[in-house]
Design a protein around this motif. Sequence first.
Motif, PDB file in Angstrom:
ATOM      1  N   UNK A 191       0.829  -1.199   0.000  1.00 57.51           N
ATOM      2  CA  UNK A 191       0.000   0.000   0.000  1.00 57.51           C
ATOM      3  C   UNK A 191       0.865   1.252   0.000  1.00 57.51           C
ATOM      4  N   UNK A 192       1.921   1.274   0.791  1.00 57.05           N
ATOM      5  CA  UNK A 192       2.818   2.428   0.849  1.00 57.05           C
ATOM      6  C   UNK A 192       3.543   2.633  -0.482  1.00 57.05           C
ATOM      7  N   UNK A 193       3.924   1.556  -1.125  1.00 59.64           N
ATOM      8  CA  UNK A 193       4.573   1.656  -2.438  1.00 59.64           C
ATOM      9  C   UNK A 193       3.592   2.228  -3.456  1.00 59.64           C
ATOM     10  N   UNK A 194       2.361   1.732  -3.441  1.00 59.99           N
ATOM     11  CA  UNK A 194       1.339   2.226  -4.373  1.00 59.99           C
ATOM     12  C   UNK A 194       1.040   3.702  -4.129  1.00 59.99           C
ATOM     13  N   UNK A 195       0.927   4.102  -2.890  1.00 67.13           N
ATOM     14  CA  UNK A 195       0.647   5.510  -2.565  1.00 67.13           C
ATOM     15  C   UNK A 195       1.805   6.399  -3.000  1.00 67.13           C
ATOM     16  N   UNK A 196       3.037   5.976  -2.764  1.00 66.54           N
ATOM     17  CA  UNK A 196       4.177   6.799  -3.161  1.00 66.54           C
ATOM     18  C   UNK A 196       4.280   6.920  -4.676  1.00 66.54           C
ATOM     19  N   UNK A 197       4.000   5.856  -5.413  1.00 65.17           N
ATOM     20  CA  UNK A 197       4.002   5.927  -6.878  1.00 65.17           C
ATOM     21  C   UNK A 197       2.864   6.825  -7.357  1.00 65.17           C
ATOM     22  N   UNK A 198       1.697   6.727  -6.729  1.00 61.63           N
ATOM     23  CA  UNK A 198       0.560   7.565  -7.097  1.00 61.63           C
ATOM     24  C   UNK A 198       0.873   9.043  -6.869  1.00 61.63           C
ATOM     25  N   UNK A 199       1.489   9.367  -5.747  1.00 69.09           N
ATOM     26  CA  UNK A 199       1.852  10.751  -5.442  1.00 69.09           C
ATOM     27  C   UNK A 199       2.868  11.263  -6.469  1.00 69.09           C
ATOM     28  N   UNK A 200       3.861  10.436  -6.792  1.00 67.95           N
ATOM     29  CA  UNK A 200       4.866  10.837  -7.781  1.00 67.95           C
ATOM     30  C   UNK A 200       4.228  11.075  -9.145  1.00 67.95           C
ATOM     31  N   UNK A 201       3.310  10.212  -9.553  1.00 69.95           N
ATOM     32  CA  UNK A 201       2.634  10.390 -10.848  1.00 69.95           C
ATOM     33  C   UNK A 201       1.741  11.622 -10.850  1.00 69.95           C
ATOM     34  N   UNK A 202       1.094  11.909  -9.735  1.00 71.48           N
ATOM     35  CA  UNK A 202       0.265  13.114  -9.642  1.00 71.48           C
ATOM     36  C   UNK A 202       1.124  14.369  -9.742  1.00 71.48           C
ATOM     37  N   UNK A 203       2.284  14.354  -9.110  1.00 69.67           N
ATOM     38  CA  UNK A 203       3.180  15.503  -9.199  1.00 69.67           C
ATOM     39  C   UNK A 203       3.683  15.686 -10.630  1.00 69.67           C
TER      40      UNK A 203
END
Length: 101
Positions: free
Chosen positions: A3-15
Amino acid sequence: MSFMICVSIFVALCMLGGFHFYLILTNQTTIEFQLNMVRRRQCRKNGEFFRNPYDIGRSRNCQEVFGPNSLWSLKWMFPYLAAPPMGDGLSYASSMPGLEL
């Protein structure tokens, strides 16, 4: 952990997506963004105002990138339905007269 990996990738893609959306709205490439930051700093130091010469307004900037379709019609997402972009890809409109490339 996943979940933490998915959230960090999602945040990076949003940025990254947000940054490129900003570039579309201001009609710049990533390299132009870097060059314009240097020019903006130089102008600010000299007490001048810097404006990107290819920034022709948000709506027209989006049409430069996605074609002459309305942004809200979402036709630009389907290239086989959308009207092709205007121009030849070698010359671009400019907000400064005489600076059209």
